[in-house]
Design a protein around this motif. Sequence first.
Motif, short mmCIF file in Angstrom:
data_model
loop_
_atom_site.label_atom_id
_atom_site.label_comp_id
_atom_site.label_asym_id
_atom_site.label_seq_id
_atom_site.Cartn_x
_atom_site.Cartn_y
_atom_site.Cartn_z
N ASN A 1 53.11 2.36 31.86
CA ASN A 1 51.99 3.41 32.11
C ASN A 1 52.48 4.79 32.10
N TYR A 2 53.66 5.18 31.61
CA TYR A 2 54.22 6.32 31.46
C TYR A 2 53.70 7.30 30.49
N THR A 3 53.20 8.76 30.79
CA THR A 3 52.54 9.57 30.01
C THR A 3 53.25 11.03 29.96
N SER A 4 53.96 11.47 30.93
CA SER A 4 54.63 12.72 31.15
C SER A 4 55.40 13.14 32.32
#
Length: 75
Positions: free
Chosen positions: A28-31
């Motif tokens: 679920n990593y985005t930034s």
Amino acid sequence: MIDHEFFISNFMNKKKEKIIQFARVDPNYTSGRPRLIFDGETVVSGKAYPYLASYTPAANDRVMLVKGVVVGKIV
């Protein structure tokens, strides 16, 4: 002359710290600093890890850490 006992005693990891680790970036990593799922574990880490400027984290990347810093993606 350096004998094997001198070499081993001076280069052993006496603190038993994990110098090199392998993990996968949170799916679920985005930034920002990524949270990781370490090899042998199924839960995302509570800690977000720093990474080298030459690496750009992406969800599900398989990575290597050296002393708690993500050094790059394993291809």
